[in-house]
Scaffold this motif. Structure first.
Motif, PDB file in Angstrom:
ATOM      1  N   GLN A 340     -24.974  30.966  -1.690  1.00  0.00           N
ATOM      2  CA  GLN A 340     -24.372  30.817  -0.378  1.00  0.00           C
ATOM      3  C   GLN A 340     -23.984  32.181   0.184  1.00  0.00           C
ATOM      4  OE1 GLN A 340     -24.203  27.782   1.119  1.00  0.00           O
ATOM      5  NE2 GLN A 340     -25.191  26.926  -0.722  1.00  0.00           N
ATOM      6  N   SER A 341     -24.219  32.371   1.480  1.00  0.00           N
ATOM      7  CA  SER A 341     -23.815  33.612   2.135  1.00  0.00           C
ATOM      8  C   SER A 341     -22.298  33.710   2.164  1.00  0.00           C
ATOM      9  CB  SER A 341     -24.370  33.665   3.561  1.00  0.00           C
ATOM     10  OG  SER A 341     -25.785  33.667   3.542  1.00  0.00           O
ATOM     11  N   ILE A 342     -21.787  34.901   1.915  1.00  0.00           N
ATOM     12  CA  ILE A 342     -20.350  35.100   1.831  1.00  0.00           C
ATOM     13  C   ILE A 342     -19.961  36.376   2.558  1.00  0.00           C
ATOM     14  CG2 ILE A 342     -19.986  33.830  -0.322  1.00  0.00           C
ATOM     15  CD1 ILE A 342     -20.111  36.463  -1.816  1.00  0.00           C
ATOM     16  N   SER A 343     -18.678  36.458   2.927  1.00  0.00           N
ATOM     17  CA  SER A 343     -18.075  37.653   3.512  1.00  0.00           C
ATOM     18  C   SER A 343     -16.873  38.026   2.669  1.00  0.00           C
ATOM     19  CB  SER A 343     -17.659  37.403   4.964  1.00  0.00           C
ATOM     20  OG  SER A 343     -18.790  37.064   5.758  1.00  0.00           O
ATOM     21  N   ARG A 344     -16.811  39.280   2.261  1.00  0.00           N
ATOM     22  CA  ARG A 344     -15.719  39.722   1.407  1.00  0.00           C
ATOM     23  C   ARG A 344     -15.201  41.072   1.897  1.00  0.00           C
ATOM     24  NH1 ARG A 344     -15.932  35.263   0.252  1.00  0.00           N
ATOM     25  NH2 ARG A 344     -16.187  34.251  -1.778  1.00  0.00           N
ATOM     26  N   PRO A 345     -13.879  41.278   1.750  1.00  0.00           N
ATOM     27  CA  PRO A 345     -13.333  42.588   2.116  1.00  0.00           C
ATOM     28  C   PRO A 345     -13.854  43.685   1.196  1.00  0.00           C
ATOM     29  CG  PRO A 345     -11.594  40.929   1.959  1.00  0.00           C
ATOM     30  CD  PRO A 345     -12.829  40.320   1.380  1.00  0.00           C
ATOM     31  N   ALA A 346     -13.903  44.872   1.716  1.00  0.00           N
ATOM     32  CA  ALA A 346     -14.356  46.005   0.927  1.00  0.00           C
ATOM     33  C   ALA A 346     -13.422  46.222  -0.254  1.00  0.00           C
ATOM     34  CB  ALA A 346     -14.408  47.266   1.789  1.00  0.00           C
ATOM     35  N   GLY A 347     -14.025  46.592  -1.378  1.00  0.00           N
ATOM     36  CA  GLY A 347     -13.258  46.842  -2.588  1.00  0.00           C
ATOM     37  C   GLY A 347     -13.034  45.633  -3.452  1.00  0.00           C
ATOM     38  N   THR A 348     -13.381  44.433  -2.976  1.00  0.00           N
ATOM     39  CA  THR A 348     -13.201  43.214  -3.773  1.00  0.00           C
ATOM     40  C   THR A 348     -14.500  42.893  -4.516  1.00  0.00           C
ATOM     41  OG1 THR A 348     -13.801  41.823  -1.885  1.00  0.00           O
ATOM     42  CG2 THR A 348     -11.474  42.355  -2.168  1.00  0.00           C
ATOM     43  N   THR A 349     -14.551  41.700  -5.061  1.00  0.00           N
ATOM     44  CA  THR A 349     -15.700  41.271  -5.870  1.00  0.00           C
ATOM     45  C   THR A 349     -16.440  40.143  -5.161  1.00  0.00           C
ATOM     46  OG1 THR A 349     -14.623  41.899  -7.930  1.00  0.00           O
ATOM     47  CG2 THR A 349     -16.422  40.322  -8.090  1.00  0.00           C
ATOM     48  N   ALA A 350     -17.751  40.246  -5.125  1.00  0.00           N
ATOM     49  CA  ALA A 350     -18.601  39.203  -4.551  1.00  0.00           C
ATOM     50  C   ALA A 350     -19.395  38.549  -5.673  1.00  0.00           C
ATOM     51  CB  ALA A 350     -19.547  39.792  -3.513  1.00  0.00           C
ATOM     52  N   MET A 351     -19.557  37.221  -5.559  1.00  0.00           N
ATOM     53  CA  MET A 351     -20.261  36.478  -6.611  1.00  0.00           C
ATOM     54  C   MET A 351     -21.223  35.490  -5.974  1.00  0.00           C
ATOM     55  SD  MET A 351     -18.709  34.049  -9.647  1.00  0.00           S
ATOM     56  CE  MET A 351     -17.835  35.428 -10.372  1.00  0.00           C
ATOM     57  N   PHE A 352     -22.462  35.475  -6.467  1.00  0.00           N
ATOM     58  CA  PHE A 352     -23.477  34.514  -6.057  1.00  0.00           C
ATOM     59  C   PHE A 352     -23.887  33.699  -7.277  1.00  0.00           C
ATOM     60  CE2 PHE A 352     -24.070  38.054  -3.080  1.00  0.00           C
ATOM     61  CZ  PHE A 352     -24.000  37.393  -1.865  1.00  0.00           C
ATOM     62  N   THR A 353     -24.065  32.397  -7.061  1.00  0.00           N
ATOM     63  CA  THR A 353     -24.492  31.498  -8.134  1.00  0.00           C
ATOM     64  C   THR A 353     -25.765  30.796  -7.713  1.00  0.00           C
ATOM     65  OG1 THR A 353     -22.211  31.146  -8.840  1.00  0.00           O
ATOM     66  CG2 THR A 353     -23.831  29.533  -9.563  1.00  0.00           C
ATOM     67  N   CYS A 354     -26.719  30.762  -8.626  1.00  0.00           N
ATOM     68  CA  CYS A 354     -28.029  30.168  -8.355  1.00  0.00           C
ATOM     69  C   CYS A 354     -28.487  29.456  -9.620  1.00  0.00           C
ATOM     70  CB  CYS A 354     -29.009  31.265  -7.947  1.00  0.00           C
ATOM     71  SG  CYS A 354     -30.728  30.782  -7.970  1.00  0.00           S
ATOM     72  N   GLN A 355     -28.644  28.144  -9.550  1.00  0.00           N
ATOM     73  CA  GLN A 355     -29.075  27.364 -10.711  1.00  0.00           C
ATOM     74  C   GLN A 355     -30.385  26.666 -10.391  1.00  0.00           C
ATOM     75  OE1 GLN A 355     -25.970  24.751 -12.022  1.00  0.00           O
ATOM     76  NE2 GLN A 355     -24.626  26.413 -12.668  1.00  0.00           N
ATOM     77  N   ALA A 356     -31.356  26.835 -11.278  1.00  0.00           N
ATOM     78  CA  ALA A 356     -32.684  26.244 -11.096  1.00  0.00           C
ATOM     79  C   ALA A 356     -33.064  25.451 -12.326  1.00  0.00           C
ATOM     80  CB  ALA A 356     -33.723  27.331 -10.825  1.00  0.00           C
ATOM     81  N   GLN A 357     -33.931  24.463 -12.120  1.00  0.00           N
ATOM     82  CA  GLN A 357     -34.426  23.651 -13.219  1.00  0.00           C
ATOM     83  C   GLN A 357     -35.939  23.546 -13.122  1.00  0.00           C
ATOM     84  OE1 GLN A 357     -32.706  19.753 -12.818  1.00  0.00           O
ATOM     85  NE2 GLN A 357     -33.976  19.208 -11.063  1.00  0.00           N
ATOM     86  N   GLY A 358     -36.559  23.231 -14.223  1.00  0.00           N
ATOM     87  CA  GLY A 358     -38.004  23.093 -14.295  1.00  0.00           C
ATOM     88  C   GLY A 358     -38.418  22.933 -15.738  1.00  0.00           C
ATOM     89  N   GLU A 359     -39.704  22.716 -15.960  1.00  0.00           N
ATOM     90  CA  GLU A 359     -40.238  22.560 -17.313  1.00  0.00           C
ATOM     91  C   GLU A 359     -41.529  23.358 -17.419  1.00  0.00           C
ATOM     92  OE1 GLU A 359     -40.276  21.748 -21.110  1.00  0.00           O
ATOM     93  OE2 GLU A 359     -38.672  21.045 -19.801  1.00  0.00           O
ATOM     94  N   PRO A 360     -41.551  24.407 -18.233  1.00  0.00           N
ATOM     95  CA  PRO A 360     -40.454  24.919 -19.068  1.00  0.00           C
ATOM     96  C   PRO A 360     -39.329  25.519 -18.233  1.00  0.00           C
ATOM     97  CG  PRO A 360     -42.329  26.414 -19.108  1.00  0.00           C
ATOM     98  CD  PRO A 360     -42.791  25.203 -18.369  1.00  0.00           C
TER      99      PRO A 360
END
Length: 818
Positions: A340-360
């Motif tokens: 998800q797109s995010i906005s964060r103040p300078a000097g802080t921490t930004a985190m992106f999460t991405c989960q995918a599935q498939g076989e293999p």
């Protein structure tokens, strides 16, 4: 008709509060859709159409679709095998962003081949995104590598023809008999998609020459001919069920069709059935059976993966033959959770999460504006790359980040944008940051205040970590706004550290200062832990912990030893820092040795560890004792430990039983004494009005008995002689020493012990039994009573186990239960 409603009373108008409109307006603004450019484009740069894999024909045009949404202007380019593709007359980009290759070609005559992986790249002022990879391959058709073979069968039997050929796209296979297409409406003819023709219930008219015909967009191929010969009627004899062809192992992608073949013969004709080896039901949706036992699974999913068992059963019996094959269904990567797109103040921490599935299971990579992003610096990847964390973000981190999930079945991508917020008036980064080593555990860090916007600074935060550690192991220390240097302590010797600092205001933090490095001073190592073992009459083994860091700094160990009676040491014996033991041999068996071990490095020698050990008597112990069998000794130690534990449990159990026995025994004696007391008490009147003499007989203290003898009736000694006829043995001295008699007020009163006197009285319904054991103690006997004067009752009321001469007329009677 409904009754009219009663008019509700009119309420006075609510007072106007215009200040309440501001939060409402803010809420409405937050709920408005993202701004657009008026043409239906979203602010977020994203793909509406991505290119897909395709198979191209030589000389024919190929179109790769691409359509992008986002804030204009948007610039679209194409990459081939990771390299930007320049526009030419051979390949042109259309107005909507799609790419057209006018005449597909292979690598011939020096011209590059158009085969490869293509990506659509879109960029605007917010960042850059890359589409999924689309693989373009040339259509091909190989020669047959398996031709059908001639078959001879009996009437009513089974015939099977097979051909194999490779091609892109997968060839469509048909069959011809005598150059005429086989009639697929005939139920006895089964055509499987993998190139197999089955004919059941053979007849004479089935004889002929069969050809396999394979075709795709690249070419058409015809196999060699194979003749089918049908002989006369088959034998009516019994034949066991036999599986001619069983299912093969298959690896497919979701939505494809699985064909599991099973051909069985026998007489009578066997019944073919299917099951899964894991016991799960096969299901009915998308499942069909072709011919006499071929299993077809349309639109396969990952849940269809498993081992399938074909069974040929003789009708009416349990005779069966089985064959099995494994089906593996792969699924291309797809996202369960998009970043998800995010906005964060300078000097802080930004985190992106991405989960995918498939076989293999797919592999996840991250892109920053189209470039592969790896861990390092302030960027961290966790949870199999599914979580991207960026700490201490700054303007250089503002970009579009993409999560790309890929496996052998396909790939997929998703993107999100990071916006770094800057508050106006924030201070600049601290300047002139310097770090100076003070000692082996301390570093002094100094800095100057930022150049701009320093009035609102409320403090500084110093960020500290080992230079070799990842950023997540960083820690911070706060410093007041008026301090421009800080002493960092509790550091490790001879270790490099990284420092940077930020200034903080009520509105946020400044950007980080330039990092600086400093190494703590070194120091000599401490004393190593040392233990000594005697291996024999003249051998010692020295043991300690290895210190690998000593070797890294050019250090090691020094060993000294001497007999305690001598002044000079033997040594030093230099040992590397990775060594953890050393044997001293050929020592004097009669001497006491002093052993000294120290560690050293480039800063000098550390303090030594000293041990004294005696070898005296070691030779005698060695001669008397066999050599140590360590395994046997260890097993014995384990057995000894087990025995100790079992012994402790047994002892605790015995103690518990003894305590319970004493408790219940004491309770029985108390009840017995109370019963005897009730027998000797007068039946009439309350307890306070009973005969004082009887009270004395039932355990009153000596002083109380003396007082009762003066105030009331004394105990009738004749009555006692009638109760205890063995009282004639009075006056015999007791050979055991006795404690001094307690003083009493009446010397003439018999010395009654509190409890032993009652042990001579039988309970109602019980008789007296003489026992030969002179040590029998009555059940009510308590501690040994004081000796009584030598009077008529002393032999009867004294301590129970008193000894008597052999001339006594009878043994001391004791109370017992029959």
């Amino acid at each position: 008709m409904a009754a009219p409603r009663a008019a509700s009373p009119r309420r006075p108008p609510a007072p106007r509060r215009p200040w309440l409109l501001l939060p409402l307006l803010l809420l409405l603004l937050l709920r408005l859709p993202a701004p657009s450019d008026g043409l239906g484009h979203s602010v977020e740069l994203a793909f509406a159409v991505e290119p897909s894999d395709d198979v191209a024909v030589l000389g024919q045009p190929v179109v790769l679709g691409c359509r992008v949404e986002g804030t204009p202007p948007v610039r679209i380019t194409w990459r081939k095998n990771g390299v930007e593709l320049s526009e030419s007359t051979h390949s042109t980009m259309l107005a909507n962003g799609s790419l057209i290759i006018r005449h597909f070609r292979l690598d011939q005559g020096g011209s590059p081949s158009d085969e490869g992986d293509y990506e659509c790249v879109a960029q605007n002022r917010f960042g850059l995104v890359v589409s999924r990879k689309a693989r373009i391959q040339a259509a091909t058709m190989s020669d047959f590598h398996v031709h059908p073979q001639a078959v001879v069968g009996e009437e009513g039997g089974v015939a099977r023809f097979q051909c194999q050929i490779h091609g892109l796209p997968k060839p469509l296979i048909m069959w011809e008999k005598n150059r005429v297409p086989v009639d697929t409406d005939n139920e006895r003819y089964t055509l499987l998609p993998k190139g197999v023709l089955q004919i059941t219930g053979l007849r004479a008219e089935d004889s002929g020459v069969f050809h396999c015909v394979a075709s795709n967009i690249a070419s058409v191929r015809v196999s060699h001919g194979a003749r089918l010969t049908v002989s006369g009627s088959g034998s009516r004899a019994y034949k066991e069920p036999v599986i001619l062809v069983g299912p093969e192992n298959l690896t497919l992608t979701v939505h494809q069709t699985a064909v599991l073949e099973c051909v069985a013969t026998g007489n009578p004709r066997p019944i073919v059935s299917w099951s899964r080896l894991d016991g799960r039901p096969i299901g009915v949706e998308g499942i069909q059976v072709l011919g006499t036992g071929n299993l077809i699974i349309s639109d396969v999913t990952v849940q269809h993966s498993g081992v399938y068992v074909c069974a040929a059963n003789r009708p009416g019996t349990r005779v069966r033959r089985t064959a099995q094959g494994r089906l593996v269904v792969q699924a291309p990567a797809e996202f369960v959770q998009h970043p998800q797109s995010i906005s964060r103040p300078a000097g802080t921490t930004a985190m992106f999460t991405c989960q995918a599935q498939g076989e293999p299971p797919p592999h996840v990579t991250w892109l920053k504006n189209g470039q592969v992003l790896g861990p390092g610096g302030h960027v961290r990847l966790k949870n199999n790359n599914s979580t991207l964390t960026i700490s201490g973000i700054g303007p250089e981190d503002e970009a579009i980040y993409q999560c790309v999930a890929e496996n052998s079945a396909g790939s997929s991508q998703a993107s999100a944008r990071l916006t770094v917020l800057w508050a106006e008036g924030l201070p600049g980064p601290p300047i002139n940051v310097q770090a100076v080593s003070i000692s082996s555990t301390e570093v002094r860090v100094s800095w100057n205040e930022p150049l701009v916007n320093t009035k609102e600074i409320i403090g500084y935060v110093l960020h500290i970590r080992k230079a070799a550690d990842p950023p997540e192991l960083e820690y911070q220390e706060a410093v007041s706004k008026s301090t421009f240097e800080h002493l960092v302590s509790d550091l490790e010797p001879s270790t490099a550290y990284s420092f940077y600092i930020k200034a903080y205001t009520p509105r946020g933090a400044s950007s980080a200062s330039a990092p600086t490095l400093a190494s703590t001073l070194g120091e000599a190592p401490g004393p190593p832990p040392l233990s000594v073992r005697v291996l024999g009459s003249s051998t010692l083994q020295l043991l300690w912990e290895p210190w690998p860091r000593l070797a890294q700094h050019g250090g090691g160990f020094k060993l000294f030893y001497r007999p305690a009676s001598k002044a000079a040491f033997t040594g030093p014996i230099s040992l590397p820092g990775t060594v953890s033991s050393y044997n001293l041999s050929q020592l004097d068996p009669t001497a006491v040795y002093e052993v000294k071990l120290l560690a050293y490095n480039q800063h000098g020698d550390g303090n030594a560890t000293v041990r004294f050990v005696s070898l005296r008597g070691a030779s005698e112990r060695t001669a008397l004792s066999p050599p140590c069998d360590c395994r046997k000794e260890e097993a014995t130690n384990q057995m000894s430990t087990t025995g100790i534990v079992i012994g402790i449990h047994i002892g605790v159990t015995c103690i518990i039983f003894c305590v319970l026995f004493l408790l219940f025994g004491q309770r029985g004696r108390v009840l017995l004494c109370k019963d005897v007391e009730n027998q000797l008490s007068p039946p009439q009147g309350p307890r306070s009005q009973r005969d004082p003499g009887v009270l004395a007989l039932n355990g009153a203290r000596l002083g109380d008995r003396g007082q009762s003898g003066r105030d009331g009736k004394r105990v009738d000694m004749k009555e006692l002689e009638q109760l205890f006829p063995s009282a004639g043995a009075v006056g015999q001295p007791d050979p055991r020493p006795r404690p001094s008699p307690r003083p009493t007020q009446d010397p003439a009163a018999p010395a009654l012990s509190e409890e032993t006197q009652l042990s001579m009285l039988p309970r109602p319904g019980r008789g007296l039994r003489e026992e030969s054991a002179p040590e029998a103690r009555a059940p009510c006997a308590g501690p040994a009573a004081a000796p009584a004067p030598q009077d008529a009752g002393s032999g009867l009321l004294g301590e129970g186990p008193a000894s008597r001469p052999s001339s006594a007329p009878a043994a001391q009677p004791a109370l017992s239960r029959q």
